[in-house]
Design an enzyme around this catalytic site. Structure first.
Site, short mmCIF file in Angstrom:
data_model
loop_
_atom_site.label_atom_id
_atom_site.label_comp_id
_atom_site.label_asym_id
_atom_site.label_seq_id
_atom_site.Cartn_x
_atom_site.Cartn_y
_atom_site.Cartn_z
N TYR A 129 7.58 -6.04 11.61
CA TYR A 129 8.40 -5.09 11.73
C TYR A 129 10.01 -5.24 11.63
CZ TYR A 129 4.15 -2.82 13.89
OH TYR A 129 3.15 -2.85 14.13
N HIS B 59 12.56 1.84 11.72
CA HIS B 59 12.22 1.82 13.17
C HIS B 59 12.86 0.99 13.95
CE1 HIS B 59 10.36 4.99 15.56
NE2 HIS B 59 9.34 4.14 15.99
N TYR C 223 6.20 -2.67 22.54
CA TYR C 223 6.21 -1.78 21.42
C TYR C 223 7.00 -0.59 21.47
CZ TYR C 223 3.41 -5.10 18.77
OH TYR C 223 3.07 -6.27 18.23
N ASN D 3 6.63 2.38 21.82
CA ASN D 3 5.90 3.45 22.47
C ASN D 3 6.11 3.21 24.12
OD1 ASN D 3 5.40 4.68 19.98
ND2 ASN D 3 3.20 4.38 20.50
N ASP E 242 16.70 4.63 15.86
CA ASP E 242 16.65 5.34 14.60
C ASP E 242 16.75 6.80 14.78
OD1 ASP E 242 14.00 4.59 15.64
OD2 ASP E 242 13.40 5.70 13.93
N ASN F 297 8.99 8.31 20.20
CA ASN F 297 8.28 7.66 21.49
C ASN F 297 8.92 6.75 22.10
OD1 ASN F 297 5.99 9.29 20.62
ND2 ASN F 297 5.48 7.97 19.02
#
Length: 185
Positions: free
Chosen positions: A14, A19, A64, A66, A91, A112
């Site tokens: 990632y 994100h 993460y 979320n 973001d 999220n």
């Protein structure tokens, strides 16, 4: 003291994706204020520093995106930080690439990470530095877009947004919301 939280997902796969604009921006703030030591606490990587005699805790939640709210709430409790001294950098699809917007309060707009923070804190009233990434091209799914690496001009825009996000977050803690919005929005 301010808690500045960059949102993102942990792990090499990632790194530097759209994100992870929050993580990249917090890394730039760390460089700017001389934070070189990071430790794991409350489910986040944290670094401590100061900017013009204002104590700052930088954080990158390692849950993460979320579930970012859990580490944010734990850090706020651990450091005695109230929501009006919380700055979340993330973001934002609805802002043009390469630009930012700063605001206090608001909804989560389907993000999220923001939803998780709103749920865990029980309030929506904290500062946000929103790094514009724009909308995906054509019919590309949003999830694929935000989890992809920006290429060529998009990479330049992404770097510009995270640079501006760094500047704006530091300006915000020193000068307040109104002056920050006048300068950066």
């Amino acid at each position: 003291m301010f808690l500045i939280v960059g949102l993102g997902n942990p792990g090499e796969e990632y790194e530097h994706t759209r994100h992870n604009a929050g993580f990249d921006t917090v890394d730039k703030i760390a460089s700017e204020i001389g934070v070189r030591y990071w430790k794991n606490e409350c489910g986040a990587l944290t670094g401590k520093g100061a900017y013009h005699d204002i104590d700052v805790v930088l954080a990158k939640p390692q849950s993460y995106m979320n579930t970012s709210g859990g580490p944010v709430k734990q850090l706020m409790n651990a450091y005695g930080v109230s929501p009006d001294c919380l700055v979340v950098i993330h973001d934002e699809l609805d802002i043009d690439p390469g630009t930012i917007r700063v605001k206090f309060g608001g909804g989560h707009a389907g993000h999220n990470g923001l939803r998780s923070i709103c749920d865990k804190l029980g309030t929506r009233d904290w500062f946000r530095v929103r790094c514009g990434i724009g909308r995906p091209p054509g019919r590309m799914p949003v999830a694929d877009y935000v989890l992809s690496l920006p290429k060529k001009d998009a990479a330049d825009d992404f770097a510009q947004a995270t640079d501006l996000g760094c500047e704006a977050a530091l300006f915000l803690i020193e000068h307040g919301l109104e002056k920050t919005q006048q300068k950066f929005n």
